[in-house]
Design a protein around this motif. Structure first.
Motif: not given
Length: 315
Positions: A124-129, A134-155
């Motif tokens: 049920d992990a939904r809050r991603l920090l 950089g180039r990799i960091a920019r992709l992390l919300p999309a990557a993690h949203a493919s395996v977990r119900p991410i609905d809040e992202v902080r950077v």
């Protein structure tokens, strides 16, 4: 020899396709020698690292990535990482294709991060920090949203304006994203803390991590780099992408020296998780850590997808 530019390399590597492909690759057999690492020091004080990463599979593909990492490029307004990838016929050595190594590296690294989280983050992990912009960091919300119900992202980033710009980009992509300057508060709130920086001093402190959280460390890859302090490993179940991490990851070396982690207490690798040889998360209150230094197997898997997507024949 075919050439795949940034766009052509990116198109076949959607995370819904790449993450399962990596899982299958880690569960199978491949030949992945240790990477070659060379330090570059110029008379003017500029320093960089050159990595040469080969891998080949029984499917008939051989790949070699050359990656140059120069952290000082940030001050020049240049990316800190530049890479090229060459795919060969493993049976003959004939070059098949040259691919954009930067895009390949970024997408496979984010996908490996998500693959680790698919075993280790709470379902049920939904809050991603995210730490880094950089180039990799920019992709992390999309990557993690493919395996977990991410609905809040902080950077968070050491340059707040960079974090603000990236948060705005993510909002345009449909994510509920905000920048933060209070790193401690953001870490304490997060279900998943994902670090994609080239930091040489720890950013995340163990006492900030909440019970049940998952710490994802994918930026540093040398003994002199570290994104988390030794206490982050205390009381946590720690996994690594490959055994090479125990020799290359500054965070692991620091924790072992401090006594907050024993090398023989590392729970396993991505291959062990993917093969079902080790269990992932075992409880909702458990803290987990995933430390990755990158694997040439990931590059080969991604490059093979690009090649096959183009309708090219197998070797």
């Amino acid at each position: 020899m075919k050439h795949f530019d940034e766009i052509a390399t990116r198109e076949p590597l959607a995370f819904a396709r790449l993450v399962p492909a990596l899982r299958a690759a880690f569960a199978a057999e491949a030949h992945v020698p240790p990477r070659h690492v060379h330090n570059v020091e110029m008379a003017g004080g500029d320093k960089g690292t050159v990595l040469i990463m080969p891998a080949w599979s029984d499917a008939g593909f051989l790949g070699i990535k050359t990656i140059n990492v120069f952290p000082g490029n940030n001050a020049r307004g240049l990316p800190g990482l530049h890479a090229i990838y060459v795919l060969y016929d493993a049976r003959t050595g004939v070059p098949l294709a040259m691919m954009d190594g930067n895009e390949l590296t970024a997408r496979r690294t984010a996908a490996a991060s998500a693959l680790g989280a698919s075993f280790l983050a709470r379902t049920d992990a939904r809050r991603l920090l995210v730490l880094g912009t950089g180039r990799i960091a920019r992709l992390l919300p999309a990557a993690h949203a493919s395996v977990r119900p991410i609905d809040e992202v902080r950077v968070w980033n050491h340059r707040p304006e960079g974090a603000e710009a990236l948060a705005a980009q993510w909002r345009a992509e449909g994510f509920n994203a905000q920048a933060t300057t209070d790193l401690e508060a953001a870490v304490r709130r997060a279900d998943i803390v994902s670090c994609a920086t080239l930091a040489t001093t720890p950013l995340v402190r163990g006492e900030w991590l909440a019970p049940g959280s998952h710490l994802d460390l994918i930026g540093s890859f040398t003994p002199g780099m570290r994104e988390a302090d030794a206490r982050c490993f205390e009381g946590a179940r720690t996994f690594i992408d490959t055994a090479e991490a125990l020799q290359k990851a500054g965070e692991l070396l620091d924790a072992i020296a401090a006594g907050t982690l024993r090398a023989d207490a590392v729970q396993g690798t991505l291959a062990a998780l993917c093969r079902g040889e080790r269990s992932g998360r075992t409880g909702s209150e458990e803290r987990t850590v995933f430390k990755a230094v990158g694997s040439a197997l990931e590059d080969l898997t991604a490059a093979t997808l690009v090649w096959q997507h183009a309708g090219s024949p197998s070797p």
